[in-house]
Scaffold this active site. Sequence first.
Site, PDB file in Angstrom:
ATOM      1  CE  LYS A   1      -6.494   2.028   2.489  1.00  0.00           C
ATOM      2  NZ  LYS A   1      -5.443   1.090   2.964  1.00  0.00           N
TER       3      LYS A   1
ATOM      4  CE1 TYR B   1     -15.385  26.899  -2.283  1.00  0.00           C
ATOM      5  CE2 TYR B   1     -16.909  27.866  -0.718  1.00  0.00           C
ATOM      6  CZ  TYR B   1     -16.435  27.750  -2.017  1.00  0.00           C
ATOM      7  OH  TYR B   1     -17.004  28.464  -3.024  1.00  0.00           O
TER       8      TYR B   1
ATOM      9  CG  LEU C   1      -7.950   5.001   6.484  1.00  0.00           C
ATOM     10  CD1 LEU C   1      -9.281   4.630   5.857  1.00  0.00           C
ATOM     11  CD2 LEU C   1      -7.097   5.815   5.534  1.00  0.00           C
ATOM     12  CD  GLU C   2      -8.674   4.028  12.622  1.00  0.00           C
ATOM     13  OE1 GLU C   2      -7.866   3.972  11.647  1.00  0.00           O
ATOM     14  OE2 GLU C   2      -9.282   3.036  13.045  1.00  0.00           O
TER      15      GLU C   2
ATOM     16  CD  GLU D   1      -2.862  -1.115   2.376  1.00  0.00           C
ATOM     17  OE1 GLU D   1      -4.086  -0.906   2.253  1.00  0.00           O
ATOM     18  OE2 GLU D   1      -2.301  -1.373   3.455  1.00  0.00           O
TER      19      GLU D   1
END
Length: 120
Positions: free
Chosen positions: A98, A53, A71-72, A21
Amino acid sequence: MGTIKIRNIRVYAYHGCLIEEGKIGSDYRVDLTVKANLSKSAITDSLSDTVDYVHLNKIVKEEMAVRSKLLEQVAQRILDRILAEIPLVNKVDVAVSKLNPPIGGNVAMVTIEMSKRRKE
């Protein structure tokens, strides 16, 4: 109080626990919801009185470019930076997905969602 939502920020990144990955990478989607007092900008029509934004999108892209196993951790960095850099934001919700994760099966995406509120 008002809400600004940015949906489906697409990023190619290299997160994950697998070595592959980190080399191959994959597609990610990020969704943001920020809560802020938008009453002043509604009157002044001035970008300096609201949450830009473009700035939110920049934070997401920069943090997604920093490799993490989980991802956390990416989501936490996004939350922390938004609250640190944009004082008008009172609360932020982030979802990091993901797409087509390598988990052995036909799975469209895996998503983690986290929130953080400014301390009073």
